[in-house]
Design a protein around this motif. Structure first.
Motif, PDB file in Angstrom:
ATOM      1  N   THR A   1       9.033  31.787  -4.125  1.00 47.27           N
ATOM      2  CA  THR A   1       9.634  32.001  -4.923  1.00 47.27           C
ATOM      3  C   THR A   1       9.282  30.851  -6.190  1.00 47.27           C
ATOM      4  OG1 THR A   1      10.967  31.401  -4.243  1.00 47.27           O
ATOM      5  CG2 THR A   1      10.866  33.491  -3.945  1.00 47.27           C
ATOM      6  N   PRO A   2      10.395  31.003  -7.303  1.00 50.77           N
ATOM      7  CA  PRO A   2       9.636  29.339  -8.298  1.00 50.77           C
ATOM      8  C   PRO A   2      11.047  29.141  -7.319  1.00 50.77           C
ATOM      9  CG  PRO A   2       9.882  31.058 -10.000  1.00 50.77           C
ATOM     10  CD  PRO A   2      10.528  32.327  -8.366  1.00 50.77           C
ATOM     11  N   HIS A   3      11.666  28.882  -7.540  1.00 51.02           N
ATOM     12  CA  HIS A   3      12.982  28.251  -6.877  1.00 51.02           C
ATOM     13  C   HIS A   3      13.674  29.417  -5.765  1.00 51.02           C
ATOM     14  CE1 HIS A   3      15.907  29.604  -9.414  1.00 51.02           C
ATOM     15  NE2 HIS A   3      15.104  30.130 -10.313  1.00 51.02           N
ATOM     16  N   TYR A   4      14.562  28.209  -4.448  1.00 50.28           N
ATOM     17  CA  TYR A   4      15.616  29.021  -3.685  1.00 50.28           C
ATOM     18  C   TYR A   4      16.839  29.886  -4.463  1.00 50.28           C
ATOM     19  CZ  TYR A   4      17.955  30.311   0.310  1.00 50.28           C
ATOM     20  OH  TYR A   4      19.020  31.114   0.978  1.00 50.28           O
ATOM     21  N   PRO A   5      16.688  31.025  -4.418  1.00 51.77           N
ATOM     22  CA  PRO A   5      18.442  32.267  -5.355  1.00 51.77           C
ATOM     23  C   PRO A   5      19.081  31.290  -4.537  1.00 51.77           C
ATOM     24  CG  PRO A   5      17.154  33.069  -3.568  1.00 51.77           C
ATOM     25  CD  PRO A   5      16.048  32.621  -3.644  1.00 51.77           C
ATOM     26  N   GLY A   6      20.103  31.859  -5.860  1.00 53.20           N
ATOM     27  CA  GLY A   6      21.514  31.685  -5.184  1.00 53.20           C
ATOM     28  C   GLY A   6      22.225  32.428  -5.126  1.00 53.20           C
TER      29      GLY A   6
ATOM     30  N   ASP B   1      24.264  35.656  -4.876  1.00 52.68           N
ATOM     31  CA  ASP B   1      23.938  37.232  -6.227  1.00 52.68           C
ATOM     32  C   ASP B   1      23.452  36.906  -6.962  1.00 52.68           C
ATOM     33  OD1 ASP B   1      25.009  39.680  -6.278  1.00 52.68           O
ATOM     34  OD2 ASP B   1      26.860  38.510  -7.634  1.00 52.68           O
ATOM     35  N   ASP B   2      22.098  36.142  -6.571  1.00 55.32           N
ATOM     36  CA  ASP B   2      21.452  35.645  -7.601  1.00 55.32           C
ATOM     37  C   ASP B   2      20.113  36.967  -7.634  1.00 55.32           C
ATOM     38  OD1 ASP B   2      20.028  34.763  -9.972  1.00 55.32           O
ATOM     39  OD2 ASP B   2      19.574  32.839  -8.859  1.00 55.32           O
ATOM     40  N   LYS B   3      19.535  37.187  -8.852  1.00 54.55           N
ATOM     41  CA  LYS B   3      18.092  37.920  -9.127  1.00 54.55           C
ATOM     42  C   LYS B   3      17.068  37.277  -8.976  1.00 54.55           C
ATOM     43  CE  LYS B   3      18.090  42.355 -10.699  1.00 54.55           C
ATOM     44  NZ  LYS B   3      18.126  42.649 -11.715  1.00 54.55           N
ATOM     45  N   LEU B   4      16.296  37.000  -8.515  1.00 58.57           N
ATOM     46  CA  LEU B   4      14.492  36.112  -8.640  1.00 58.57           C
ATOM     47  C   LEU B   4      13.643  37.184  -8.376  1.00 58.57           C
ATOM     48  CD1 LEU B   4      14.231  33.255  -9.099  1.00 58.57           C
ATOM     49  CD2 LEU B   4      14.029  33.266  -6.402  1.00 58.57           C
ATOM     50  N   ARG B   5      12.769  36.621  -9.142  1.00 60.62           N
ATOM     51  CA  ARG B   5      11.361  37.258  -8.829  1.00 60.62           C
ATOM     52  C   ARG B   5      10.112  36.728  -8.635  1.00 60.62           C
ATOM     53  NH1 ARG B   5       8.269  41.463 -11.608  1.00 60.62           N
ATOM     54  NH2 ARG B   5      10.361  41.776 -13.238  1.00 60.62           N
TER      55      ARG B   5
END
Length: 325
Positions: free
Chosen positions: A18-23, A25-29
Motif C-alpha cells: 500500500t502507499p501508506h499504512y491505513p488509518g 476505518d479508512d479505505k485504501l487501494r
C-alpha cells in the motif's frame, strides 16, 4: 552427512503493498497483492536448500521441517509439500486431519515508511512434547542439529531437554525473536547457538548488538555462540570458546534499495546455519557472519526468496579474503 531438523510454524502469507499504512476505518487501494509460503523455519529452509544446491556434495545437510499443517489432503498442505520436496523433507510434519485452513498471515507493506504490519490467524493446535518425542524416535540423531523457532517456549524447552537426555552429541540452536514473549531466556540458556533479534534485544534494554551478545553470554553461558542482528548496523557474534566478539557490517550491494524486509532475519539464520553445518571447520566466524549478512541484505533488496543461492557464488572470493579469528 549432518541432519538438520527445523521446528517451527509454517504460514501462508498474503501480502498487500500500500502507499501508506491505513488509518482506522479508512479505505485504501493496494498497489500489489502476493501470496507465498511463510514462517520463520520454512523461510530459513528455503534459503538453505538453495545454498546446498550451489555447494559441493561434501558441503551438504539433510533438511527436514517439523511443522503443524492442516489435513494432509487439504489444498494448503499439498501446496506446501510441492514447494519443498524433495529438497526439504516434510515427512515428519504433524497433520491435523480435522482442519483445512493453514496458519495464515496478512501483511500490509507501507511504501512510504517501508514498515510491515502483520496480522496472524492460526487455529491449528500446537505440537505437544509427546508428538515431538514420537518424531525424534523415527530419526537417526547420531549426527543431528535441531533448530527451534522460539514459538511455544514451555513446550520447546521440554523438547530441548528431551534431546539433551537422548544424546550429548545433538546440537541445538534457537531463535529469540518476539519481544515480551515469556520463556525465551530459558530457551537461550539450554541452547548451543542462539540467534537474537534487534526487537527482542531492544525490549530487554540492550543498546547495541555487542551489548546484547556480551550480556547474554553471561546469562546463557551454556551456549557456545551468540548472534544478534541489528538491521543496517550489521550483526555481531560472540564465540564463547575463543572469547572473540566479531562484528560484521551490513553487506549492502551496489544500488541497494529496500524492497521487501519480510524474512530478512530468517535469511540471516539460514546463512549462519549453512556456515556452521556445512563449513564449520573450514570457515572462520567472520566468514560465516559475512555470508549471512550478505544474504540478508540481498533478500531485503528483492521480493521473496528466489535466487538467493547465487549469493554464495557471488561473494566466494570476498569470503576467502576475510582473515580468520
Amino acid at each position: 552427512m549432518m541432519l538438520l531438523v527445523a521446528v517451527g510454524a509454517c504460514y501462508i502469507d498474503t501480502i498487500l503493498t500500500t502507499p501508506h499504512y491505513p488509518g482506522e476505518d479508512d479505505k485504501l487501494r493496494a498497489s500489489r497483492i502476493s501470496r507465498r509460503r511463510g514462517g520463520n523455519c520454512p523461510n530459513s529452509l528455503e534459503v538453505l536448500q538453495q545454498l546446498m544446491a550451489e555447494s559441493a556434495p561434501a558441503s551438504q545437510a539433510r533438511l527436514n521441517l517439523v511443522a503443524i499443517l492442516p489435513a494432509r489432503s487439504s489444498v494448503a498442505s499439498q501446496q506446501i509439500r510441492s514447494a519443498f520436496e524433495p529438497h526439504v523433507s516434510l515427512r515428519h510434519c504433524i497433520y491435523r486431519a480435522e482442519f483445512e485452513e493453514p496458519a495464515s498471515s496478512y501483511i500490509i507493506k507501507s511504501q512510504s515508511s517501508g514498515s510491515r504490519t502483520i496480522v496472524n490467524y492460526n487455529e491449528l493446535p500446537e505440537m505437544t512434547l509427546e508428538e515431538f518425542i514420537g518424531i525424534v524416535d523415527q530419526l537417526n540423531t547420531k549426527s543431528a542439529w535441531f533448530h527451534f523457532e522460539g514459538r511455544i517456549p514451555d513446550v520447546t524447552l521440554e523438547c530441548i531437554r528431551y534431546l539433551r537426555r537422548l544424546s550429548s552429541d545433538i546440537r541445538i540452536s534457537v531463535e529469540i525473536e518476539k519481544p515480551g514473549r515469556e520463556g525465551l531466556q530459558e530457551l537461550a540458556k539450554d541452547a548451543d547457538v542462539v540467534f537474537y533479534s534487534k526487537a527482542w534485544a531492544q525490549n530487554e534494554g540492550y543498546k547495541s548488538a555487542e551489548d546484547c551478545v556480551q550480556k547474554q553470554s553471561e546469562l546463557a553461558h551454556n551456549a557456545s555462540l551468540h548472534c544478534c542482528t541489528w538491521g543496517q548496523g550489521g550483526a555481531v557474534a560472540h564465540d564463547i570458546t575463543t572469547g572473540n566478539i566479531v562484528h560484521s557490517p551490513a553487506q549492502i550491494p551496489s544500488g541497494f534499495q529496500v524492497v521487501d524486509t519480510i524474512g530478512a532475519g530468517d535469511t540471516f539464520i539460514a546463512g549462519m546455519l549453512y556456515g556452521l553445518l556445512c563449513n564449520g571447520d573450514t570457515w572462520s566466524l567472520p566468514q560465516k557472519l559475512a555470508l549471512a549478512n550478505r544474504l540478508a541484505a540481498t533478500k531485503v533488496a528483492q521480493e521473496g526468496f528466489a535466487g538467493l543461492g547465487r549469493v554464495l557464488k557471488e561473494c566466494s572470493h570476498a569470503l576467502e579474503s576475510i582473515p580468520g579469528q
